[in-house]
Scaffold this motif. Structure first.
Motif, mmCIF file in Angstrom:
data_model
loop_
_atom_site.group_PDB
_atom_site.id
_atom_site.type_symbol
_atom_site.label_atom_id
_atom_site.label_comp_id
_atom_site.label_asym_id
_atom_site.label_seq_id
_atom_site.Cartn_x
_atom_site.Cartn_y
_atom_site.Cartn_z
ATOM 1 N N ARG A 87 -5.703 -9.542 2.322
ATOM 2 C CA ARG A 87 -5.956 -10.684 1.510
ATOM 3 C C ARG A 87 -6.540 -10.265 0.264
ATOM 4 N N LEU A 88 -7.488 -9.332 0.210
ATOM 5 C CA LEU A 88 -8.420 -9.051 -0.903
ATOM 6 C C LEU A 88 -7.190 -7.979 -1.682
ATOM 7 N N SER A 89 -6.387 -7.261 -1.138
ATOM 8 C CA SER A 89 -5.742 -6.273 -1.718
ATOM 9 C C SER A 89 -4.693 -7.202 -2.523
ATOM 10 N N GLU A 90 -4.133 -8.257 -1.852
ATOM 11 C CA GLU A 90 -2.990 -9.032 -2.438
ATOM 12 C C GLU A 90 -3.747 -9.694 -3.727
ATOM 13 N N ARG A 91 -5.022 -9.704 -3.921
ATOM 14 C CA ARG A 91 -5.522 -10.172 -5.210
ATOM 15 C C ARG A 91 -6.150 -9.335 -6.259
ATOM 16 N N SER A 92 -5.593 -7.793 -5.900
ATOM 17 C CA SER A 92 -6.196 -6.663 -6.750
ATOM 18 C C SER A 92 -4.902 -6.047 -7.440
ATOM 19 N N GLY A 93 -3.593 -6.892 -7.369
ATOM 20 C CA GLY A 93 -2.770 -6.229 -8.084
ATOM 21 C C GLY A 93 -1.702 -5.566 -7.238
ATOM 22 N N ARG A 94 -0.509 -5.497 -7.886
ATOM 23 C CA ARG A 94 0.791 -4.927 -6.958
ATOM 24 C C ARG A 94 0.348 -3.518 -6.562
ATOM 25 N N THR A 95 -0.487 -2.551 -7.248
ATOM 26 C CA THR A 95 -0.825 -1.355 -6.950
ATOM 27 C C THR A 95 -1.565 -1.150 -5.791
ATOM 28 N N ALA A 96 -2.271 -2.277 -5.339
ATOM 29 C CA ALA A 96 -2.994 -2.349 -3.976
ATOM 30 C C ALA A 96 -2.300 -2.675 -2.903
ATOM 31 N N MET A 97 -1.137 -3.170 -3.080
ATOM 32 C CA MET A 97 -0.552 -3.634 -1.777
ATOM 33 C C MET A 97 0.338 -2.671 -1.254
ATOM 34 N N PRO A 98 0.582 -2.721 0.207
ATOM 35 C CA PRO A 98 1.173 -1.644 0.990
ATOM 36 C C PRO A 98 2.630 -1.912 0.864
ATOM 37 N N ALA A 99 3.186 -0.860 1.562
ATOM 38 C CA ALA A 99 4.802 -1.033 1.453
ATOM 39 C C ALA A 99 5.196 -2.332 1.848
ATOM 40 N N MET A 100 6.582 -2.689 1.522
ATOM 41 C CA MET A 100 6.843 -4.227 1.736
ATOM 42 C C MET A 100 8.515 -4.004 1.770
ATOM 43 N N SER A 101 8.830 -5.266 2.325
ATOM 44 C CA SER A 101 10.349 -5.235 2.260
ATOM 45 C C SER A 101 10.387 -6.855 1.610
ATOM 46 N N ARG A 102 11.520 -6.720 0.567
ATOM 47 C CA ARG A 102 11.607 -8.065 -0.389
ATOM 48 C C ARG A 102 12.850 -8.404 0.019
ATOM 49 N N VAL A 103 13.153 -9.934 -0.074
ATOM 50 C CA VAL A 103 14.283 -10.430 0.088
ATOM 51 C C VAL A 103 14.672 -11.131 -1.257
ATOM 52 N N GLY A 111 29.483 -19.943 -5.884
ATOM 53 C CA GLY A 111 28.315 -20.704 -5.642
ATOM 54 C C GLY A 111 27.579 -20.315 -4.125
ATOM 55 N N GLU A 112 28.265 -19.316 -3.556
ATOM 56 C CA GLU A 112 27.453 -18.773 -2.347
ATOM 57 C C GLU A 112 26.423 -17.988 -3.040
ATOM 58 N N GLU A 113 25.446 -17.611 -1.926
ATOM 59 C CA GLU A 113 24.277 -16.618 -2.500
ATOM 60 C C GLU A 113 24.625 -15.234 -1.396
ATOM 61 N N TYR A 114 24.311 -14.308 -2.145
ATOM 62 C CA TYR A 114 24.137 -12.962 -1.225
ATOM 63 C C TYR A 114 22.829 -12.661 -0.919
ATOM 64 N N THR A 115 22.364 -12.323 0.205
ATOM 65 C CA THR A 115 20.934 -11.827 0.432
ATOM 66 C C THR A 115 20.830 -10.521 0.544
ATOM 67 N N LEU A 116 19.951 -9.758 -0.211
ATOM 68 C CA LEU A 116 19.707 -8.449 -0.440
ATOM 69 C C LEU A 116 18.155 -8.317 0.220
ATOM 70 N N THR A 117 18.064 -7.157 1.082
ATOM 71 C CA THR A 117 16.807 -6.770 1.488
ATOM 72 C C THR A 117 16.471 -5.306 0.867
ATOM 73 N N LEU A 118 15.226 -5.346 0.196
ATOM 74 C CA LEU A 118 14.907 -4.109 -0.591
ATOM 75 C C LEU A 118 13.584 -3.555 -0.054
ATOM 76 N N HIS A 119 13.525 -2.182 0.300
ATOM 77 C CA HIS A 119 12.249 -1.756 0.616
ATOM 78 C C HIS A 119 11.466 -1.181 -0.626
ATOM 79 N N GLU A 120 10.125 -1.491 -0.734
ATOM 80 C CA GLU A 120 9.425 -1.232 -1.808
ATOM 81 C C GLU A 120 8.088 -0.280 -1.294
ATOM 82 N N PRO A 121 7.979 1.088 -1.409
ATOM 83 C CA PRO A 121 6.817 1.689 -1.044
ATOM 84 C C PRO A 121 5.524 1.124 -1.740
ATOM 85 N N SER A 122 4.438 1.619 -1.256
ATOM 86 C CA SER A 122 3.188 1.129 -2.008
ATOM 87 C C SER A 122 3.355 1.718 -3.372
ATOM 88 N N LEU A 123 2.748 1.045 -4.408
ATOM 89 C CA LEU A 123 3.110 1.224 -5.729
ATOM 90 C C LEU A 123 2.012 2.151 -6.457
#
Length: 342
Positions: A87-103, A111-123
């Motif tokens: 929780r503290l890392s989340e408030r310290s900027g994106r560079t403090a965040m661990p790797a994550m998957s984003r949707v 009118g349909e939506e496509y869903t993409l999943t992207l992996h983002e390593p720690s920045l």
């Protein structure tokens, strides 16, 4: 009694002097979780935790500093410390965040939506291409409007190249691949796209293409990934058959060298057909406005002219100290040859 619609104060959370149970602390820390933003508009931004931000950092620090001696299990204490640190890392900027998957949800013309999943390593400062930037998100949501117009069909000056072939697209500086993968899913069998970036970026780019293989297979999309260094002039120069009908680039300018390198890459790789297009989107951050100006000048000198352009506001994630969304003005543009080139 506190209304469920009103944000809690940090003093409403379990206090250490009360020696709360491990379960109560875990629940409180889950409540403080900050989720990544969806970039788009204020309506798209994921709501933050239902706790007022004042005092939260001090609360988290006190948990990390505490021995939590009243809790029975070492494993429980470790879990609480880990959650508080996250929780503290989340408030310290994106560079403090661990790797994550984003949707990401990408609109289609139906009118349909496509869903993409992207992996983002720690920045880190040397792998900025591992993050999905707001201009990529905005451009990916604009692509459905480019899905079918006559201007985006293959058109070649070489009569030996059939005009009904799939449209060939190239993404420069693809990063996590959001724009290129969105384009591929939207175009389906009618196009092929090659996503490119530098050597350290390409493995994660290929990984993200694989993550979305179900969507790509369902839409019949053809995607490849590979290295393309803008600072290196291709040798030999590509033939017209090897060139691309569409070149995509999002947030490509973050070095004084980039305007020249980018335009020098567009030149040899863009088809000479009058239907060829370059589609870009980039943030108008003060520090990079001279580079945007130089990019426009160099594109004009190359023989390309703006067909359509505009500005829009997006919300980048993890830019502000409290984890809030930061408004970013972005400029999008569509370019074509000002006259037929042989």
């Amino acid at each position: 009694m506190i209304s469920p619609d009103e944000p809690l104060h940090v003093l409403d959370l379990p206090q250490l002097y009360q020696k709360p149970s491990g379960t109560d602390l875990i629940k409180a820390l889950a409540l403080l979780s900050l989720q990544p933003r969806t970039f788009g508009t204020t309506a798209d931004v994921v709501k933050g935790p239902a706790v007022q931000p004042e005092g939260v950092t001090r609360y988290l620090t006190s948990i990390i500093a505490s021995s939590l001696a009243w809790l029975d299990a070492d494993e429980l204490r470790e879990a609480i410390w880990d959650a508080a640190s996250a929780r503290l890392s989340e408030r310290s900027g994106r560079t403090a965040m661990p790797a994550m998957s984003r949707v990401f949800n990408i609109p289609t013309s139906s009118g349909e939506e496509y869903t993409l999943t992207l992996h983002e390593p720690s920045l880190t400062a040397d792998n900025l291409g591992m993050k999905t930037w707001v201009s990529s998100y905005l451009l990916s949501r604009r692509l459905h409007g480019l899905e079918s117009p006559p201007s985006l069909v293959p058109s070649s000056t070489d009569a030996t190249i059939p005009t009904q072939r799939p449209l060939r697209a190239l993404e420069l500086g693809a990063g996590t691949g959001l724009v290129g993968l969105s384009f591929a899913a939207l175009r389906g069998k009618s196009a092929t796209i090659h996503l490119t970036d530098l050597p350290e970026i390409v493995p994660n780019l290929a990984h993200n293409a694989a993550l979305n293989i179900e969507l790509l297979n369902r839409t019949g999309a053809a995607v490849t990934t590979g290295l393309l260094d803008w600072s290196v002039t291709p040798s030999p120069l590509p033939t017209e058959e090897q060139r691309y009908d569409v070149i995509l680039a999002a947030d490509p300018l973050y070095s004084p060298s980039h305007p020249k390198w980018l335009v020098d890459t567009v030149g040899p790789w863009l088809s000479r057909g009058l239907n060829a297009r370059v589609v870009t989107e980039m943030p108008l951050r003060d520090a990079y406005l001279p580079q945007v100006k130089e990019f426009r000048q160099r594109m004009g000198a190359l023989g390309l002219a703006i067909i359509e352009e505009g500005e829009e506001i997006g919300y980048d994630d993890w830019e502000s100290a409290d984890g809030g969304a930061l408004a970013v003005k972005c400029w999008w543009s569509i370019w074509g040859w000002s006259e037929k080139l042989e």
